[in-house]
Design a protein around this motif. Structure first.
Motif, PDB file in Angstrom:
ATOM      1  N   CYS A   1      27.351  -7.118 -11.964  1.00 34.61           N
ATOM      2  CA  CYS A   1      26.648  -7.134 -10.671  1.00 34.61           C
ATOM      3  C   CYS A   1      27.355  -8.067  -9.682  1.00 34.61           C
ATOM      4  CB  CYS A   1      25.202  -7.574 -10.849  1.00 34.61           C
ATOM      5  SG  CYS A   1      24.303  -6.618 -12.074  1.00 34.61           S
ATOM      6  N   PHE A   2      27.722  -9.266 -10.154  1.00 34.92           N
ATOM      7  CA  PHE A   2      28.416 -10.212  -9.264  1.00 34.92           C
ATOM      8  C   PHE A   2      29.688  -9.578  -8.705  1.00 34.92           C
ATOM      9  CE2 PHE A   2      25.893 -13.589 -11.341  1.00 34.92           C
ATOM     10  CZ  PHE A   2      25.495 -14.287 -10.208  1.00 34.92           C
ATOM     11  N   TRP A   3      30.426  -8.900  -9.569  1.00 37.76           N
ATOM     12  CA  TRP A   3      31.671  -8.233  -9.128  1.00 37.76           C
ATOM     13  C   TRP A   3      31.370  -7.103  -8.142  1.00 37.76           C
ATOM     14  CZ3 TRP A   3      32.638  -3.042 -10.766  1.00 37.76           C
ATOM     15  CH2 TRP A   3      33.852  -2.521 -10.357  1.00 37.76           C
ATOM     16  N   LEU A   4      30.317  -6.347  -8.402  1.00 34.49           N
ATOM     17  CA  LEU A   4      29.960  -5.217  -7.533  1.00 34.49           C
ATOM     18  C   LEU A   4      29.749  -5.673  -6.081  1.00 34.49           C
ATOM     19  CD1 LEU A   4      29.011  -2.165  -7.400  1.00 34.49           C
ATOM     20  CD2 LEU A   4      26.700  -3.064  -7.713  1.00 34.49           C
ATOM     21  N   PHE A   5      29.042  -6.802  -5.917  1.00 38.00           N
ATOM     22  CA  PHE A   5      28.768  -7.284  -4.563  1.00 38.00           C
ATOM     23  C   PHE A   5      30.075  -7.668  -3.852  1.00 38.00           C
ATOM     24  CE2 PHE A   5      24.868  -8.985  -6.964  1.00 38.00           C
ATOM     25  CZ  PHE A   5      24.262  -7.739  -6.921  1.00 38.00           C
ATOM     26  N   GLU A   6      30.997  -8.258  -4.619  1.00 37.03           N
ATOM     27  CA  GLU A   6      32.295  -8.628  -4.034  1.00 37.03           C
ATOM     28  C   GLU A   6      33.105  -7.376  -3.725  1.00 37.03           C
ATOM     29  OE1 GLU A   6      33.025 -11.633  -3.221  1.00 37.03           O
ATOM     30  OE2 GLU A   6      31.517 -12.769  -4.325  1.00 37.03           O
ATOM     31  N   LEU A   7      33.047  -6.406  -4.619  1.00 34.48           N
ATOM     32  CA  LEU A   7      33.790  -5.149  -4.434  1.00 34.48           C
ATOM     33  C   LEU A   7      33.397  -4.493  -3.108  1.00 34.48           C
ATOM     34  CD1 LEU A   7      35.655  -2.997  -6.001  1.00 34.48           C
ATOM     35  CD2 LEU A   7      33.504  -1.848  -6.538  1.00 34.48           C
ATOM     36  N   LEU A   8      32.095  -4.513  -2.816  1.00 33.97           N
ATOM     37  CA  LEU A   8      31.603  -3.873  -1.596  1.00 33.97           C
ATOM     38  C   LEU A   8      31.804  -4.757  -0.364  1.00 33.97           C
ATOM     39  CD1 LEU A   8      28.325  -2.259  -2.974  1.00 33.97           C
ATOM     40  CD2 LEU A   8      30.469  -1.107  -2.416  1.00 33.97           C
ATOM     41  N   GLY A   9      32.186  -6.003  -0.590  1.00 31.13           N
ATOM     42  CA  GLY A   9      32.366  -6.921   0.538  1.00 31.13           C
ATOM     43  C   GLY A   9      31.035  -7.328   1.147  1.00 31.13           C
ATOM     44  N   ALA A  10      30.017  -7.412   0.313  1.00 33.44           N
ATOM     45  CA  ALA A  10      28.685  -7.752   0.833  1.00 33.44           C
ATOM     46  C   ALA A  10      28.648  -9.186   1.342  1.00 33.44           C
ATOM     47  CB  ALA A  10      27.648  -7.555  -0.267  1.00 33.44           C
ATOM     48  N   GLU A  11      27.723  -9.409   2.254  1.00 30.70           N
ATOM     49  CA  GLU A  11      27.443 -10.760   2.750  1.00 30.70           C
ATOM     50  C   GLU A  11      25.948 -11.010   2.582  1.00 30.70           C
ATOM     51  OE1 GLU A  11      29.067 -11.041   6.714  1.00 30.70           O
ATOM     52  OE2 GLU A  11      31.128 -11.003   5.912  1.00 30.70           O
ATOM     53  N   PRO A  12      25.552 -12.282   2.474  1.00 35.45           N
ATOM     54  CA  PRO A  12      24.147 -12.581   2.162  1.00 35.45           C
ATOM     55  C   PRO A  12      23.138 -11.994   3.142  1.00 35.45           C
ATOM     56  CG  PRO A  12      25.484 -14.568   1.993  1.00 35.45           C
ATOM     57  CD  PRO A  12      26.375 -13.499   2.538  1.00 35.45           C
ATOM     58  N   THR A  13      23.546 -11.743   4.372  1.00 34.14           N
ATOM     59  CA  THR A  13      22.592 -11.212   5.357  1.00 34.14           C
ATOM     60  C   THR A  13      22.497  -9.679   5.298  1.00 34.14           C
ATOM     61  OG1 THR A  13      24.409 -11.298   6.908  1.00 34.14           O
ATOM     62  CG2 THR A  13      22.794 -13.087   7.043  1.00 34.14           C
ATOM     63  N   ASP A  14      23.296  -9.058   4.438  1.00 39.69           N
ATOM     64  CA  ASP A  14      23.263  -7.590   4.342  1.00 39.69           C
ATOM     65  C   ASP A  14      22.002  -7.119   3.625  1.00 39.69           C
ATOM     66  OD1 ASP A  14      25.721  -7.140   5.606  1.00 39.69           O
ATOM     67  OD2 ASP A  14      26.834  -7.489   3.751  1.00 39.69           O
ATOM     68  N   ASP A  15      21.757  -5.842   3.811  1.00 40.35           N
ATOM     69  CA  ASP A  15      20.634  -5.195   3.150  1.00 40.35           C
ATOM     70  C   ASP A  15      21.194  -4.494   1.910  1.00 40.35           C
ATOM     71  OD1 ASP A  15      18.118  -4.319   2.962  1.00 40.35           O
ATOM     72  OD2 ASP A  15      18.261  -2.776   4.511  1.00 40.35           O
ATOM     73  N   PHE A  16      20.628  -4.769   0.745  1.00 38.33           N
ATOM     74  CA  PHE A  16      21.154  -4.168  -0.484  1.00 38.33           C
ATOM     75  C   PHE A  16      20.033  -3.421  -1.204  1.00 38.33           C
ATOM     76  CE2 PHE A  16      22.147  -4.096  -4.983  1.00 38.33           C
ATOM     77  CZ  PHE A  16      23.448  -3.634  -4.973  1.00 38.33           C
ATOM     78  N   CYS A  17      20.224  -2.135  -1.429  1.00 37.13           N
ATOM     79  CA  CYS A  17      19.186  -1.341  -2.098  1.00 37.13           C
ATOM     80  C   CYS A  17      19.680  -0.870  -3.460  1.00 37.13           C
ATOM     81  CB  CYS A  17      18.845  -0.106  -1.268  1.00 37.13           C
ATOM     82  SG  CYS A  17      18.216  -0.516   0.340  1.00 37.13           S
ATOM     83  N   ASP A  18      18.929  -1.248  -4.475  1.00 37.58           N
ATOM     84  CA  ASP A  18      19.233  -0.839  -5.847  1.00 37.58           C
ATOM     85  C   ASP A  18      18.370   0.398  -6.122  1.00 37.58           C
ATOM     86  OD1 ASP A  18      19.763  -0.714  -8.537  1.00 37.58           O
ATOM     87  OD2 ASP A  18      18.578  -2.493  -9.064  1.00 37.58           O
ATOM     88  N   LEU A  19      18.977   1.575  -6.078  1.00 39.12           N
ATOM     89  CA  LEU A  19      18.187   2.816  -6.073  1.00 39.12           C
ATOM     90  C   LEU A  19      17.594   3.194  -7.438  1.00 39.12           C
ATOM     91  CD1 LEU A  19      20.461   4.982  -3.712  1.00 39.12           C
ATOM     92  CD2 LEU A  19      18.507   3.557  -3.103  1.00 39.12           C
ATOM     93  N   TYR A  20      18.195   2.720  -8.509  1.00 43.02           N
ATOM     94  CA  TYR A  20      17.676   3.012  -9.864  1.00 43.02           C
ATOM     95  C   TYR A  20      17.575   1.689 -10.609  1.00 43.02           C
ATOM     96  CZ  TYR A  20      18.619   7.822  -8.668  1.00 43.02           C
ATOM     97  OH  TYR A  20      18.622   9.041  -8.036  1.00 43.02           O
ATOM     98  N   PRO A  21      16.511   0.905 -10.340  1.00 49.23           N
ATOM     99  CA  PRO A  21      16.493  -0.489 -10.780  1.00 49.23           C
ATOM    100  C   PRO A  21      16.461  -0.716 -12.297  1.00 49.23           C
ATOM    101  CG  PRO A  21      14.508   0.059  -9.491  1.00 49.23           C
ATOM    102  CD  PRO A  21      15.370   1.279  -9.503  1.00 49.23           C
ATOM    103  N   GLY A  22      15.868   0.173 -13.059  1.00 51.43           N
ATOM    104  CA  GLY A  22      15.824  -0.038 -14.518  1.00 51.43           C
ATOM    105  C   GLY A  22      15.262  -1.402 -14.860  1.00 51.43           C
ATOM    106  N   THR A  23      16.064  -2.272 -15.472  1.00 48.27           N
ATOM    107  CA  THR A  23      15.591  -3.612 -15.859  1.00 48.27           C
ATOM    108  C   THR A  23      15.381  -4.530 -14.649  1.00 48.27           C
ATOM    109  OG1 THR A  23      17.860  -4.426 -16.019  1.00 48.27           O
ATOM    110  CG2 THR A  23      16.884  -3.558 -18.049  1.00 48.27           C
TER     111      THR A  23
END
Ligand SMILES: C[S@@+](CC[C@H](N)C(=O)[O-])C[C@H]1O[C@@H](n2cnc3c(N)ncnc32)[C@H](O)[C@@H]1O
Length: 172
Positions: free
Chosen positions: A123-145
């Motif tokens: 997950c940590f890598w995924l956010f970096e891969l997308l170039g996310a920033e803390p003020t962005d909106d992030f939607c986890d569409l299939y949350p599972g756990t």
């Protein structure tokens, strides 16, 4: 602010392994994400890559989650020891930002009670891969756990702290 989506649906042909017992319309999912979000990522199995890419915009990229420790199944040789992450329109980053690799090496999580639960390192890598920033909106569409959203909150707090450390003044 960017609006990111991460989709981790049952992999193609694996719907029966979840309580919903249905296959997800992944072509529809890709279309929806492309229209509703500025950027997205989709986890998949390597065997579904050909099909999925035929439904994707031309400018997607494919990253890899490599699993040093993974489950070895009888008569499955070579083992499936990596998974693709298809991603689209990550934030454009300047030279001042550290370069992120298009792969991550992380062991699978065990005993989470859900097939396909992702490890926090992923997950940590995924956010970096997308170039996310803390003020962005992030939607986890299939949350599972729920681990992806939990890790997003942690990651955001860390990033905010690093960028604006509220440190006491040094006395020396
Ligand atoms: C691969 S798991 C998600 C794992 C999650 N990313 C994690 O790390 O815990 C897929 C999830 O989608 C749910 N699911 C399965 N079929 C679905 C359907 N047809 N519509 C919506 N959700 C579905 C499953 O119950 C499961 O929670």
């Amino acid at each position: 602010m960017m609006k990111f989506a991460y989709a981790d649906p049952p992999y193609i042909g694996q719907g029966k392994r979840y309580p919903e017992k249905t296959e997800v319309d992944q072509e529809g999912l890709i279309n929806k994400m492309t229209h509703l979000y500025s950027s997205w990522a989709l986890s998949a199995s390597s065997s579904s890559l050909k099909q999925l890419l035929s439904w994707c915009p031309d400018d997607v990229r494919v990253a890899a989650w490599v699993k040093p420790f993974c489950s070895f199944k009888p008569n499955v040789n070579p083992a499936y020891a990596w998974e693709p992450v298809i991603f689209w329109h990550p934030r454009v980053r300047g030279r001042a930002i550290l370069t992120v690799r298009d792969w991550v090496s992380a062991n699978i999580t065990l005993k989470k009670g859900l097939v396909g639960a992702k490890p926090p390192e992923f997950c940590f890598w995924l956010f970096e891969l997308l170039g996310a920033e803390p003020t962005d909106d992030f939607c986890d569409l299939y949350p599972g756990t729920g681990i992806v959203t939990q890790t997003w909150e942690l990651w955001k707090n860390q990033k905010e702290w690093v960028s604006k450390p509220d440190l006491p003044e040094s006395k020396s």
